[in-house]
Design an enzyme around this catalytic site. Structure first.
Site, PDB file in Angstrom:
ATOM      1  N   GLU A 191     -14.283   6.520  17.879  1.00 15.40           N
ATOM      2  CA  GLU A 191     -14.455   7.585  18.866  1.00 15.40           C
ATOM      3  C   GLU A 191     -13.218   7.831  19.722  1.00 15.40           C
ATOM      4  OE1 GLU A 191     -14.201   4.395  21.479  1.00 15.40           O
ATOM      5  OE2 GLU A 191     -15.127   4.516  19.511  1.00 15.40           O
ATOM      6  N   SER A 192     -12.291   6.888  19.754  1.00 11.62           N
ATOM      7  CA  SER A 192     -11.085   7.022  20.570  1.00 11.62           C
ATOM      8  C   SER A 192      -9.961   7.730  19.824  1.00 11.62           C
ATOM      9  CB  SER A 192     -10.616   5.644  21.052  1.00 11.62           C
ATOM     10  OG  SER A 192     -10.423   4.770  19.956  1.00 11.62           O
ATOM     11  N   LYS A 244       1.537  -6.752  18.549  1.00  7.26           N
ATOM     12  CA  LYS A 244       0.419  -7.159  17.698  1.00  7.26           C
ATOM     13  C   LYS A 244       0.900  -7.552  16.301  1.00  7.26           C
ATOM     14  CE  LYS A 244      -1.067  -2.600  15.977  1.00  7.26           C
ATOM     15  NZ  LYS A 244      -2.229  -1.681  15.838  1.00  7.26           N
ATOM     16  N   LYS A 256      -4.836   2.777  11.959  1.00  6.75           N
ATOM     17  CA  LYS A 256      -5.085   4.184  12.264  1.00  6.75           C
ATOM     18  C   LYS A 256      -3.838   5.015  11.977  1.00  6.75           C
ATOM     19  CE  LYS A 256      -6.246   3.239  16.581  1.00  6.75           C
ATOM     20  NZ  LYS A 256      -6.398   1.783  16.651  1.00  6.75           N
ATOM     21  N   SER A 307       0.246   1.238  22.602  1.00  8.66           N
ATOM     22  CA  SER A 307      -0.476   2.463  22.264  1.00  8.66           C
ATOM     23  C   SER A 307      -0.244   3.550  23.314  1.00  8.66           C
ATOM     24  CB  SER A 307      -1.963   2.156  22.071  1.00  8.66           C
ATOM     25  OG  SER A 307      -2.656   3.272  21.564  1.00  8.66           O
ATOM     26  N   HIS A 308      -1.310   4.096  23.875  1.00  8.06           N
ATOM     27  CA  HIS A 308      -1.187   5.198  24.829  1.00  8.06           C
ATOM     28  C   HIS A 308      -1.093   4.720  26.276  1.00  8.06           C
ATOM     29  CE1 HIS A 308      -5.406   4.148  24.573  1.00  8.06           C
ATOM     30  NE2 HIS A 308      -5.638   4.768  25.702  1.00  8.06           N
TER      31      HIS A 308
END
Length: 573
Positions: A419-420, A178, A437, A168-169
Protein backbone atom coordinates in the site's frame (compact mmCIF):
# COMPACT_ATOMS: atom_id res chain seq x y z
CA UNK A 1 -1.41 18.87 9.51
CA UNK A 2 1.29 21.50 9.21
CA UNK A 3 0.09 24.84 7.84
CA UNK A 4 2.91 24.82 5.26
CA UNK A 5 2.15 21.35 3.89
CA UNK A 6 2.40 21.39 0.10
CA UNK A 7 4.28 24.69 0.03
CA UNK A 8 7.84 25.09 -1.35
CA UNK A 9 10.66 24.48 1.11
CA UNK A 10 12.39 27.56 2.44
CA UNK A 11 15.97 28.17 3.58
CA UNK A 12 14.96 27.36 7.16
CA UNK A 13 13.91 23.85 6.08
CA UNK A 14 17.26 22.88 4.56
CA UNK A 15 19.92 20.83 6.29
CA UNK A 16 23.54 21.92 6.63
CA UNK A 17 25.16 19.18 4.56
CA UNK A 18 28.70 19.92 5.77
CA UNK A 19 27.57 19.78 9.40
CA UNK A 20 25.72 16.50 8.79
CA UNK A 21 28.74 14.82 7.20
CA UNK A 22 30.99 16.19 9.95
CA UNK A 23 28.65 14.62 12.52
CA UNK A 24 28.87 11.30 10.64
CA UNK A 25 32.60 11.19 11.36
CA UNK A 26 32.80 13.03 14.68
CA UNK A 27 29.94 11.62 16.74
CA UNK A 28 30.36 8.20 18.30
CA UNK A 29 27.30 6.22 19.41
CA UNK A 30 26.82 4.98 22.96
CA UNK A 31 26.54 1.18 22.60
CA UNK A 32 24.40 1.01 25.76
CA UNK A 33 21.82 3.46 24.39
CA UNK A 34 19.14 1.59 22.39
CA UNK A 35 18.47 4.70 20.31
CA UNK A 36 22.09 4.66 19.12
CA UNK A 37 22.41 0.95 18.42
CA UNK A 38 22.15 -0.79 15.06
CA UNK A 39 18.54 -1.79 14.50
CA UNK A 40 17.20 -3.38 11.33
CA UNK A 41 13.54 -2.61 10.65
CA UNK A 42 11.62 -3.68 7.55
CA UNK A 43 13.99 -1.57 5.45
CA UNK A 44 17.39 -1.89 7.12
CA UNK A 45 19.10 0.34 9.67
CA UNK A 46 18.08 4.00 9.55
CA UNK A 47 18.95 7.08 11.55
CA UNK A 48 20.63 10.46 11.49
CA UNK A 49 24.26 11.32 12.16
CA UNK A 50 23.01 14.31 14.16
CA UNK A 51 21.44 11.85 16.62
CA UNK A 52 24.46 9.52 16.75
CA UNK A 53 22.20 6.93 15.12
CA UNK A 54 23.86 6.71 11.67
CA UNK A 55 27.59 7.30 11.91
CA UNK A 56 30.89 5.91 10.74
CA UNK A 57 30.87 3.50 13.68
CA UNK A 58 27.47 2.04 12.71
CA UNK A 59 28.46 1.49 9.10
CA UNK A 60 31.87 0.00 9.86
CA UNK A 61 30.34 -2.38 12.40
CA UNK A 62 27.37 -3.32 10.23
CA UNK A 63 29.54 -3.92 7.17
CA UNK A 64 31.87 -6.15 9.19
CA UNK A 65 28.85 -8.04 10.51
CA UNK A 66 27.62 -8.52 6.93
CA UNK A 67 31.05 -9.80 5.90
CA UNK A 68 31.00 -12.36 8.71
CA UNK A 69 27.40 -13.36 7.97
CA UNK A 70 27.97 -13.94 4.26
CA UNK A 71 31.18 -15.85 5.05
CA UNK A 72 29.30 -18.11 7.46
CA UNK A 73 26.62 -18.68 4.82
CA UNK A 74 29.15 -19.56 2.14
CA UNK A 75 28.40 -16.55 -0.07
CA UNK A 76 31.72 -15.69 -1.73
CA UNK A 77 30.56 -14.21 -5.02
CA UNK A 78 30.59 -10.50 -5.88
CA UNK A 79 28.90 -8.01 -3.58
CA UNK A 80 27.08 -5.22 -5.42
CA UNK A 81 26.89 -1.93 -3.52
CA UNK A 82 25.01 1.21 -4.45
CA UNK A 83 23.73 4.42 -2.90
CA UNK A 84 20.98 6.98 -3.29
CA UNK A 85 21.21 10.78 -3.20
CA UNK A 86 20.96 11.40 0.56
CA UNK A 87 23.94 13.30 1.96
CA UNK A 88 24.94 10.47 4.28
CA UNK A 89 24.89 7.84 1.55
CA UNK A 90 28.25 8.68 -0.01
CA UNK A 91 30.30 8.69 3.22
CA UNK A 92 28.53 5.47 4.23
CA UNK A 93 29.49 3.89 0.92
CA UNK A 94 33.12 4.93 1.43
CA UNK A 95 33.21 3.39 4.91
CA UNK A 96 31.60 0.18 3.68
CA UNK A 97 34.04 -0.17 0.78
CA UNK A 98 36.99 0.29 3.16
CA UNK A 99 35.77 -2.59 5.33
CA UNK A 100 34.75 -4.85 2.45
CA UNK A 101 38.09 -4.51 0.67
CA UNK A 102 39.99 -5.13 3.92
CA UNK A 103 38.08 -8.42 4.18
CA UNK A 104 38.92 -9.48 0.64
CA UNK A 105 35.36 -9.17 -0.69
CA UNK A 106 34.89 -8.91 -4.47
CA UNK A 107 33.13 -5.52 -4.52
CA UNK A 108 31.18 -4.15 -7.51
CA UNK A 109 30.56 -0.39 -7.52
CA UNK A 110 28.82 1.90 -9.99
CA UNK A 111 31.06 2.52 -13.00
CA UNK A 112 29.95 6.16 -13.15
CA UNK A 113 30.71 6.75 -9.48
CA UNK A 114 27.13 7.91 -9.18
CA UNK A 115 23.73 7.02 -7.73
CA UNK A 116 22.08 3.63 -8.14
CA UNK A 117 18.35 2.91 -7.78
CA UNK A 118 17.48 0.05 -5.44
CA UNK A 119 15.88 -2.04 -8.23
CA UNK A 120 19.06 -1.77 -10.31
CA UNK A 121 21.02 -3.35 -7.45
CA UNK A 122 18.43 -6.10 -7.02
CA UNK A 123 18.55 -6.82 -10.75
CA UNK A 124 22.36 -6.96 -10.76
CA UNK A 125 22.39 -9.46 -7.89
CA UNK A 126 19.82 -11.69 -9.55
CA UNK A 127 21.46 -11.57 -12.99
CA UNK A 128 24.78 -12.53 -11.38
CA UNK A 129 22.93 -15.46 -9.84
CA UNK A 130 21.40 -16.61 -13.12
CA UNK A 131 18.26 -14.53 -13.69
CA UNK A 132 17.51 -13.89 -17.35
CA UNK A 133 19.64 -16.84 -18.48
CA UNK A 134 18.21 -20.00 -20.07
CA UNK A 135 18.96 -21.88 -16.85
CA UNK A 136 17.34 -19.26 -14.64
CA UNK A 137 18.23 -18.33 -11.06
CA UNK A 138 20.57 -20.79 -9.39
CA UNK A 139 18.75 -23.44 -7.34
CA UNK A 140 20.75 -22.55 -4.22
CA UNK A 141 19.47 -18.95 -4.36
CA UNK A 142 15.88 -20.13 -4.87
CA UNK A 143 16.28 -22.53 -1.96
CA UNK A 144 17.41 -19.68 0.27
CA UNK A 145 14.22 -17.77 -0.50
CA UNK A 146 11.90 -20.73 0.00
CA UNK A 147 13.57 -21.92 3.18
CA UNK A 148 14.36 -25.34 1.69
CA UNK A 149 18.13 -25.16 2.01
CA UNK A 150 18.23 -28.44 3.93
CA UNK A 151 16.96 -30.34 0.88
CA UNK A 152 19.17 -28.45 -1.58
CA UNK A 153 22.26 -30.44 -2.58
CA UNK A 154 23.87 -27.56 -4.47
CA UNK A 155 26.66 -25.37 -3.16
CA UNK A 156 26.51 -21.65 -2.39
CA UNK A 157 29.95 -20.74 -3.65
CA UNK A 158 29.90 -17.87 -6.11
CA UNK A 159 26.52 -16.50 -5.07
CA UNK A 160 26.29 -12.71 -5.30
CA UNK A 161 24.61 -10.41 -2.80
CA UNK A 162 24.50 -6.69 -2.12
CA UNK A 163 24.29 -3.62 0.09
CA UNK A 164 21.78 -0.85 -0.58
CA UNK A 165 22.54 2.51 1.03
CA UNK A 166 19.32 4.49 1.37
CA UNK A 167 16.75 5.63 3.95
CA UNK A 168 14.17 5.58 1.12
CA UNK A 169 11.88 8.63 1.23
CA UNK A 170 13.05 9.75 4.68
CA UNK A 171 14.02 13.41 5.27
CA UNK A 172 17.45 14.67 4.08
CA UNK A 173 19.03 14.38 7.55
CA UNK A 174 18.66 10.59 7.56
CA UNK A 175 20.77 7.73 6.30
CA UNK A 176 19.91 4.09 5.64
CA UNK A 177 21.83 0.85 5.17
CA UNK A 178 20.39 -2.54 4.24
CA UNK A 179 21.58 -5.95 3.14
CA UNK A 180 20.17 -7.87 0.18
CA UNK A 181 21.19 -11.56 0.19
CA UNK A 182 21.54 -13.69 -2.98
CA UNK A 183 17.74 -13.74 -3.33
CA UNK A 184 18.05 -10.11 -4.46
CA UNK A 185 15.45 -8.64 -2.12
CA UNK A 186 15.43 -7.34 1.45
CA UNK A 187 16.97 -9.72 3.97
CA UNK A 188 14.67 -11.51 6.39
CA UNK A 189 15.01 -11.52 10.15
CA UNK A 190 17.01 -14.75 10.00
CA UNK A 191 19.79 -12.59 8.54
CA UNK A 192 19.14 -9.11 9.93
CA UNK A 193 18.85 -10.27 13.55
CA UNK A 194 22.27 -11.92 13.30
CA UNK A 195 23.82 -8.93 11.52
CA UNK A 196 22.40 -6.35 13.95
CA UNK A 197 23.42 -8.37 17.02
CA UNK A 198 26.97 -8.79 15.76
CA UNK A 199 27.21 -5.11 14.74
CA UNK A 200 26.20 -4.04 18.24
CA UNK A 201 28.79 -6.42 19.71
CA UNK A 202 31.44 -4.77 17.57
CA UNK A 203 30.30 -1.31 18.69
CA UNK A 204 30.59 -2.38 22.32
CA UNK A 205 33.96 -4.04 21.82
CA UNK A 206 35.46 -1.05 20.01
CA UNK A 207 34.57 -0.50 16.38
CA UNK A 208 37.92 1.21 15.78
CA UNK A 209 39.53 -2.26 15.77
CA UNK A 210 37.66 -3.24 12.58
CA UNK A 211 40.07 -3.78 9.69
CA UNK A 212 39.85 -1.15 6.94
CA UNK A 213 41.77 -0.11 3.87
CA UNK A 214 41.99 3.66 3.29
CA UNK A 215 39.41 4.63 0.68
CA UNK A 216 41.84 6.02 -1.89
CA UNK A 217 43.60 2.65 -1.88
CA UNK A 218 40.41 0.61 -1.50
CA UNK A 219 38.76 2.13 -4.57
CA UNK A 220 41.60 0.77 -6.72
CA UNK A 221 40.71 -2.76 -5.57
CA UNK A 222 37.02 -2.75 -6.50
CA UNK A 223 35.41 -3.64 -9.83
CA UNK A 224 33.37 -1.12 -11.79
CA UNK A 225 29.93 -2.27 -12.85
CA UNK A 226 27.49 -0.51 -15.18
CA UNK A 227 24.26 -0.84 -13.21
CA UNK A 228 22.49 1.62 -15.50
CA UNK A 229 23.26 -0.17 -18.76
CA UNK A 230 22.12 -3.53 -17.40
CA UNK A 231 18.92 -2.05 -16.01
CA UNK A 232 17.94 0.11 -18.98
CA UNK A 233 18.69 -2.51 -21.64
CA UNK A 234 16.82 -5.20 -19.68
CA UNK A 235 13.64 -3.11 -19.46
CA UNK A 236 12.62 -4.39 -22.91
CA UNK A 237 11.73 -7.65 -21.16
CA UNK A 238 9.32 -5.78 -18.88
CA UNK A 239 7.56 -3.01 -20.80
CA UNK A 240 5.95 -2.77 -24.26
CA UNK A 241 7.90 0.25 -25.47
CA UNK A 242 6.71 -0.23 -29.03
CA UNK A 243 3.12 0.34 -27.89
CA UNK A 244 4.18 3.48 -25.99
CA UNK A 245 6.01 4.83 -29.07
CA UNK A 246 3.17 3.97 -31.43
CA UNK A 247 0.59 5.67 -29.22
CA UNK A 248 2.80 8.72 -28.75
CA UNK A 249 2.31 8.72 -24.97
CA UNK A 250 3.89 11.83 -23.45
CA UNK A 251 5.55 10.99 -20.14
CA UNK A 252 6.79 13.46 -17.55
CA UNK A 253 9.13 11.74 -15.09
CA UNK A 254 10.09 13.51 -11.87
CA UNK A 255 13.00 11.79 -10.09
CA UNK A 256 12.31 14.06 -7.09
CA UNK A 257 16.05 14.51 -6.66
CA UNK A 258 16.58 10.78 -6.34
CA UNK A 259 18.70 8.03 -7.86
CA UNK A 260 16.53 7.72 -10.98
CA UNK A 261 17.63 11.20 -12.16
CA UNK A 262 20.32 9.76 -14.45
CA UNK A 263 18.21 6.78 -15.52
CA UNK A 264 15.11 8.45 -16.98
CA UNK A 265 16.98 10.35 -19.69
CA UNK A 266 18.82 7.17 -20.64
CA UNK A 267 15.53 5.27 -20.88
CA UNK A 268 14.04 7.99 -23.08
CA UNK A 269 17.04 7.90 -25.42
CA UNK A 270 17.49 4.14 -25.55
CA UNK A 271 13.84 3.39 -26.32
CA UNK A 272 13.11 6.58 -28.29
CA UNK A 273 9.99 7.47 -26.31
CA UNK A 274 8.49 10.88 -25.60
CA UNK A 275 9.74 11.23 -22.03
CA UNK A 276 10.69 14.48 -20.35
CA UNK A 277 12.70 14.52 -17.13
CA UNK A 278 10.66 17.10 -15.25
CA UNK A 279 13.33 18.05 -12.74
CA UNK A 280 16.80 16.52 -13.22
CA UNK A 281 18.32 18.39 -10.28
CA UNK A 282 20.08 16.47 -7.49
CA UNK A 283 20.79 18.35 -4.27
CA UNK A 284 21.04 16.53 -0.90
CA UNK A 285 19.22 19.45 0.74
CA UNK A 286 16.20 18.98 -1.59
CA UNK A 287 15.51 22.75 -1.81
CA UNK A 288 13.14 22.20 -4.77
CA UNK A 289 10.70 20.00 -2.79
CA UNK A 290 7.33 20.99 -1.40
CA UNK A 291 6.84 20.14 2.26
CA UNK A 292 5.03 16.99 3.34
CA UNK A 293 2.01 16.84 5.65
CA UNK A 294 4.09 17.47 8.80
CA UNK A 295 6.12 20.35 7.35
CA UNK A 296 9.19 18.18 6.66
CA UNK A 297 11.00 17.59 3.42
CA UNK A 298 10.19 14.02 2.51
CA UNK A 299 10.51 12.46 -0.94
CA UNK A 300 7.26 10.52 -0.71
CA UNK A 301 5.89 10.12 -4.23
CA UNK A 302 2.55 8.90 -2.85
CA UNK A 303 2.00 12.07 -0.82
CA UNK A 304 -0.15 14.81 -2.39
CA UNK A 305 1.89 17.37 -0.43
CA UNK A 306 5.33 16.15 -1.50
CA UNK A 307 3.99 15.80 -5.05
CA UNK A 308 2.32 19.23 -5.08
CA UNK A 309 4.58 20.69 -7.78
CA UNK A 310 4.00 17.84 -10.22
CA UNK A 311 0.28 17.81 -9.47
CA UNK A 312 0.07 21.52 -10.21
CA UNK A 313 1.98 21.10 -13.45
CA UNK A 314 -0.58 18.52 -14.59
CA UNK A 315 -3.57 20.83 -14.10
CA UNK A 316 -5.28 21.66 -17.44
CA UNK A 317 -4.73 25.14 -18.85
CA UNK A 318 -7.55 27.39 -20.02
CA UNK A 319 -7.71 25.53 -23.34
CA UNK A 320 -7.74 22.17 -21.57
CA UNK A 321 -4.22 21.14 -22.54
CA UNK A 322 -1.77 19.37 -20.23
CA UNK A 323 1.98 18.88 -20.70
CA UNK A 324 1.96 15.10 -20.28
CA UNK A 325 -0.41 12.17 -20.70
CA UNK A 326 1.18 10.45 -17.70
CA UNK A 327 3.37 12.03 -15.04
CA UNK A 328 5.37 9.98 -12.57
CA UNK A 329 7.42 10.38 -9.42
CA UNK A 330 9.97 8.32 -7.52
CA UNK A 331 11.49 8.52 -4.07
CA UNK A 332 15.20 8.89 -3.33
CA UNK A 333 16.16 5.30 -4.11
CA UNK A 334 13.49 4.87 -6.80
CA UNK A 335 11.80 1.83 -5.32
CA UNK A 336 8.45 3.63 -4.96
CA UNK A 337 6.18 5.05 -7.61
CA UNK A 338 3.72 7.90 -7.97
CA UNK A 339 1.24 8.20 -10.84
CA UNK A 340 -0.41 11.48 -11.87
CA UNK A 341 -3.04 11.58 -14.63
CA UNK A 342 -4.77 14.57 -16.24
CA UNK A 343 -8.20 13.22 -15.35
CA UNK A 344 -7.52 11.91 -11.86
CA UNK A 345 -4.54 13.75 -10.40
CA UNK A 346 -2.26 11.81 -8.04
CA UNK A 347 -3.58 8.26 -7.82
CA UNK A 348 -4.08 6.56 -4.49
CA UNK A 349 -1.42 3.80 -4.40
CA UNK A 350 -4.03 1.12 -3.66
CA UNK A 351 -6.07 2.19 -6.68
CA UNK A 352 -3.10 2.03 -9.03
CA UNK A 353 -2.04 -1.37 -7.68
CA UNK A 354 -5.50 -2.76 -8.46
CA UNK A 355 -5.40 -1.34 -12.00
CA UNK A 356 -1.85 -2.59 -12.60
CA UNK A 357 -2.75 -6.09 -11.41
CA UNK A 358 -5.81 -6.43 -13.64
CA UNK A 359 -3.90 -5.14 -16.65
CA UNK A 360 -0.83 -7.31 -16.15
CA UNK A 361 -2.72 -10.54 -15.62
CA UNK A 362 -4.72 -9.95 -18.79
CA UNK A 363 -1.78 -8.79 -20.93
CA UNK A 364 1.09 -11.10 -20.00
CA UNK A 365 0.40 -14.43 -21.80
CA UNK A 366 3.88 -15.68 -20.91
CA UNK A 367 3.04 -15.86 -17.21
CA UNK A 368 2.01 -19.13 -15.58
CA UNK A 369 -1.76 -19.64 -15.54
CA UNK A 370 -1.63 -20.28 -11.80
CA UNK A 371 0.62 -17.32 -10.90
CA UNK A 372 -0.86 -15.52 -7.90
CA UNK A 373 -1.02 -11.93 -6.69
CA UNK A 374 0.90 -10.90 -3.59
CA UNK A 375 -0.41 -8.08 -1.38
CA UNK A 376 0.33 -6.90 2.12
CA UNK A 377 -2.50 -7.32 4.60
CA UNK A 378 -2.90 -3.55 5.02
CA UNK A 379 -3.50 -3.02 1.29
CA UNK A 380 -7.00 -2.34 -0.02
CA UNK A 381 -9.52 -5.15 -0.33
CA UNK A 382 -10.36 -3.72 -3.74
CA UNK A 383 -7.33 -5.73 -4.83
CA UNK A 384 -8.92 -8.92 -3.45
CA UNK A 385 -12.10 -8.23 -5.43
CA UNK A 386 -10.18 -7.49 -8.62
CA UNK A 387 -8.07 -10.63 -8.26
CA UNK A 388 -11.18 -12.75 -7.71
CA UNK A 389 -12.66 -11.18 -10.83
CA UNK A 390 -9.74 -12.35 -12.98
CA UNK A 391 -9.81 -15.80 -11.33
CA UNK A 392 -6.41 -15.62 -9.70
CA UNK A 393 -5.28 -16.41 -6.17
CA UNK A 394 -4.56 -13.67 -3.65
CA UNK A 395 -1.58 -14.25 -1.37
CA UNK A 396 -1.82 -11.92 1.63
CA UNK A 397 1.37 -11.46 3.65
CA UNK A 398 2.58 -9.27 6.55
CA UNK A 399 3.98 -5.79 5.95
CA UNK A 400 7.37 -5.89 4.23
CA UNK A 401 8.41 -6.58 0.64
CA UNK A 402 10.66 -9.42 1.78
CA UNK A 403 7.58 -11.65 1.96
CA UNK A 404 7.17 -11.50 -1.83
CA UNK A 405 10.72 -12.65 -2.57
CA UNK A 406 10.07 -16.44 -2.70
CA UNK A 407 7.06 -16.10 -4.99
CA UNK A 408 8.69 -13.63 -7.38
CA UNK A 409 11.82 -15.78 -7.58
CA UNK A 410 9.88 -18.94 -8.38
CA UNK A 411 7.30 -17.26 -10.61
CA UNK A 412 4.44 -18.43 -8.40
CA UNK A 413 3.64 -14.76 -7.85
CA UNK A 414 3.23 -12.64 -10.94
CA UNK A 415 3.03 -9.45 -8.91
CA UNK A 416 3.85 -8.25 -5.43
CA UNK A 417 2.66 -4.90 -4.13
CA UNK A 418 2.20 -2.94 -0.92
CA UNK A 419 0.00 0.00 0.00
CA UNK A 420 2.98 2.36 0.41
CA UNK A 421 3.40 2.63 -3.38
CA UNK A 422 5.81 -0.27 -3.80
CA UNK A 423 5.57 -3.08 -6.34
CA UNK A 424 7.37 -5.32 -8.79
CA UNK A 425 6.33 -7.98 -11.27
CA UNK A 426 7.71 -10.68 -13.53
CA UNK A 427 9.35 -10.34 -16.91
CA UNK A 428 7.12 -10.96 -19.92
CA UNK A 429 8.32 -14.56 -20.10
CA UNK A 430 7.25 -15.20 -16.50
CA UNK A 431 10.73 -15.19 -14.95
CA UNK A 432 11.97 -13.00 -12.12
CA UNK A 433 12.80 -9.32 -12.68
CA UNK A 434 13.61 -7.84 -9.27
CA UNK A 435 12.77 -9.02 -5.79
CA UNK A 436 12.93 -5.52 -4.38
CA UNK A 437 10.40 -2.80 -5.19
CA UNK A 438 10.83 -1.12 -8.56
CA UNK A 439 9.35 2.36 -8.94
CA UNK A 440 10.58 2.85 -12.49
CA UNK A 441 8.83 -0.17 -14.00
CA UNK A 442 5.65 0.67 -12.12
CA UNK A 443 5.82 4.18 -13.62
CA UNK A 444 6.51 2.90 -17.12
CA UNK A 445 3.69 0.39 -16.79
CA UNK A 446 1.24 3.28 -16.41
CA UNK A 447 2.35 4.56 -19.82
CA UNK A 448 1.98 1.09 -21.33
CA UNK A 449 -1.51 0.76 -19.86
CA UNK A 450 -2.56 4.05 -21.45
CA UNK A 451 -0.95 3.13 -24.77
CA UNK A 452 -2.55 -0.32 -25.01
CA UNK A 453 -6.01 0.37 -23.56
CA UNK A 454 -6.44 3.98 -24.63
CA UNK A 455 -7.52 4.75 -21.08
CA UNK A 456 -5.64 6.32 -18.21
CA UNK A 457 -5.11 4.29 -15.03
CA UNK A 458 -7.53 6.72 -13.33
CA UNK A 459 -10.23 5.89 -15.87
CA UNK A 460 -9.65 2.18 -15.39
CA UNK A 461 -9.90 2.65 -11.63
CA UNK A 462 -13.30 4.26 -12.02
CA UNK A 463 -14.41 1.28 -14.10
CA UNK A 464 -13.22 -1.06 -11.34
CA UNK A 465 -15.23 0.93 -8.80
CA UNK A 466 -18.35 0.46 -10.93
CA UNK A 467 -17.80 -3.29 -10.90
CA UNK A 468 -16.44 -3.90 -7.42
CA UNK A 469 -17.59 -0.97 -5.31
CA UNK A 470 -16.04 2.20 -3.94
CA UNK A 471 -14.18 2.18 -0.65
CA UNK A 472 -12.91 4.61 1.94
CA UNK A 473 -9.42 3.84 3.26
CA UNK A 474 -7.27 5.59 5.84
CA UNK A 475 -4.49 5.11 8.37
CA UNK A 476 -4.54 6.76 11.79
CA UNK A 477 -2.44 6.49 14.96
CA UNK A 478 -3.58 5.67 18.48
CA UNK A 479 -1.57 6.12 21.68
CA UNK A 480 0.06 3.06 23.23
CA UNK A 481 2.74 2.52 25.85
CA UNK A 482 5.81 0.42 25.11
CA UNK A 483 4.28 -2.41 27.16
CA UNK A 484 1.03 -2.20 25.21
CA UNK A 485 2.89 -2.24 21.91
CA UNK A 486 4.69 -5.42 22.92
CA UNK A 487 1.40 -7.03 23.93
CA UNK A 488 -0.26 -5.97 20.67
CA UNK A 489 2.52 -7.61 18.69
CA UNK A 490 1.89 -10.88 20.51
CA UNK A 491 -1.91 -11.06 20.46
CA UNK A 492 -3.69 -14.27 19.49
CA UNK A 493 -7.17 -14.63 17.93
CA UNK A 494 -8.38 -15.94 21.31
CA UNK A 495 -7.77 -12.47 22.80
CA UNK A 496 -10.55 -11.06 20.60
CA UNK A 497 -13.91 -11.50 22.32
CA UNK A 498 -15.95 -9.01 20.27
CA UNK A 499 -18.39 -10.45 17.74
CA UNK A 500 -19.15 -7.29 15.76
CA UNK A 501 -17.20 -4.41 14.26
CA UNK A 502 -19.02 -1.17 13.42
CA UNK A 503 -22.36 -2.94 13.17
CA UNK A 504 -21.20 -5.91 11.09
CA UNK A 505 -20.44 -9.45 12.22
CA UNK A 506 -16.73 -10.22 12.45
CA UNK A 507 -15.77 -12.83 9.87
CA UNK A 508 -12.12 -13.27 10.88
CA UNK A 509 -9.64 -12.17 13.53
CA UNK A 510 -6.10 -12.76 12.33
CA UNK A 511 -2.69 -12.55 13.96
CA UNK A 512 -0.98 -14.53 11.19
CA UNK A 513 -1.10 -13.70 7.48
CA UNK A 514 -3.35 -16.08 5.54
CA UNK A 515 -0.98 -16.14 2.57
CA UNK A 516 2.04 -17.61 4.31
CA UNK A 517 1.18 -18.09 7.99
CA UNK A 518 3.77 -15.56 9.12
CA UNK A 519 3.05 -13.53 12.23
CA UNK A 520 1.48 -10.14 11.54
CA UNK A 521 3.04 -8.54 14.59
CA UNK A 522 -0.41 -7.18 15.38
CA UNK A 523 -4.03 -7.88 14.52
CA UNK A 524 -6.40 -7.82 11.54
CA UNK A 525 -10.18 -8.03 11.88
CA UNK A 526 -12.52 -8.38 8.90
CA UNK A 527 -16.27 -8.14 8.20
CA UNK A 528 -18.24 -8.48 4.98
CA UNK A 529 -17.69 -4.86 3.97
CA UNK A 530 -14.82 -3.60 6.11
CA UNK A 531 -11.61 -4.44 7.94
CA UNK A 532 -8.95 -2.93 10.14
CA UNK A 533 -5.39 -3.88 10.99
CA UNK A 534 -3.46 -2.66 14.05
CA UNK A 535 0.33 -2.73 14.23
CA UNK A 536 2.68 -1.15 16.79
CA UNK A 537 4.95 1.64 15.59
CA UNK A 538 8.65 0.87 15.76
CA UNK A 539 9.64 4.46 16.51
CA UNK A 540 6.81 6.12 18.45
CA UNK A 541 4.53 5.29 21.38
CA UNK A 542 1.56 4.70 19.12
CA UNK A 543 0.02 1.90 17.16
CA UNK A 544 -1.12 2.28 13.56
CA UNK A 545 -4.69 1.52 12.56
CA UNK A 546 -5.24 0.80 8.88
CA UNK A 547 -8.93 0.55 7.98
CA UNK A 548 -11.22 0.34 4.98
CA UNK A 549 -14.98 0.37 4.42
CA UNK A 550 -16.92 -0.38 1.24
CA UNK A 551 -20.04 1.23 2.72
CA UNK A 552 -19.16 4.89 3.31
CA UNK A 553 -16.64 7.31 4.79
CA UNK A 554 -18.92 7.58 7.83
CA UNK A 555 -18.76 3.83 8.27
CA UNK A 556 -14.96 4.02 8.01
CA UNK A 557 -14.96 6.41 10.98
CA UNK A 558 -17.12 3.91 12.89
CA UNK A 559 -14.67 1.14 12.00
CA UNK A 560 -11.77 3.20 13.32
CA UNK A 561 -13.58 3.95 16.58
CA UNK A 562 -14.61 0.31 17.01
CA UNK A 563 -11.04 -0.77 16.27
CA UNK A 564 -9.70 1.34 19.12
CA UNK A 565 -12.30 -0.10 21.49
CA UNK A 566 -11.57 -3.66 20.38
CA UNK A 567 -7.79 -3.28 20.68
CA UNK A 568 -8.10 -1.62 24.11
CA UNK A 569 -10.21 -4.54 25.33
CA UNK A 570 -7.74 -7.08 23.94
CA UNK A 571 -4.76 -5.36 25.54
CA UNK A 572 -6.57 -5.16 28.86
CA UNK A 573 -7.00 -8.91 29.16
Amino acid sequence: MNERAGMPAGPEDLIDVDALIAAYYSLTPDPSNPAQQVMFGTSGHRGSAFDAAFNEAHIAATTQAIVEYRRAQGFDGPLFIGRDTHALSEPAERTAVEVLVANGVDVRVDSRGSYTPTPAISLAILVANGAGSPEGVRPDAVALASGTTESCTCVRSGLADGIVITPSHNPPRDGGFKYNPPTGGPAGTEATSVIAARANELLAQGWEKIARVPYEEAKTQVTSFDFRALYVESLAQMIDFEAIRRAGVRIGADPMGGASAEYWSEIASYYNIDLTVVNPKVDPRWPFMTLDWDGKIRMDCSSPYAMASLRERMLPTCDGSVPFDIATGNDADSDRHGIVTPDGGLMNPNHYLAVAIEYLFTHRPGWAKDAGVGKTLVSSSLIDRVVAGICREIVEVPVGFKWFVPGLLSGSLGFGGEESAGGSFLRMDGSVWTTDKDGLVMDLLAAEILAVTGKSPSQLHREQVERYGDSSYARIDAAASKEEKVKLSKLSPADITATHLAGEAITAALTAAPGNGAAIGGLKVTTENAWFAARPSGTEDVYKIYAESFLSSEHLADVQDSAKTLVTAALGK
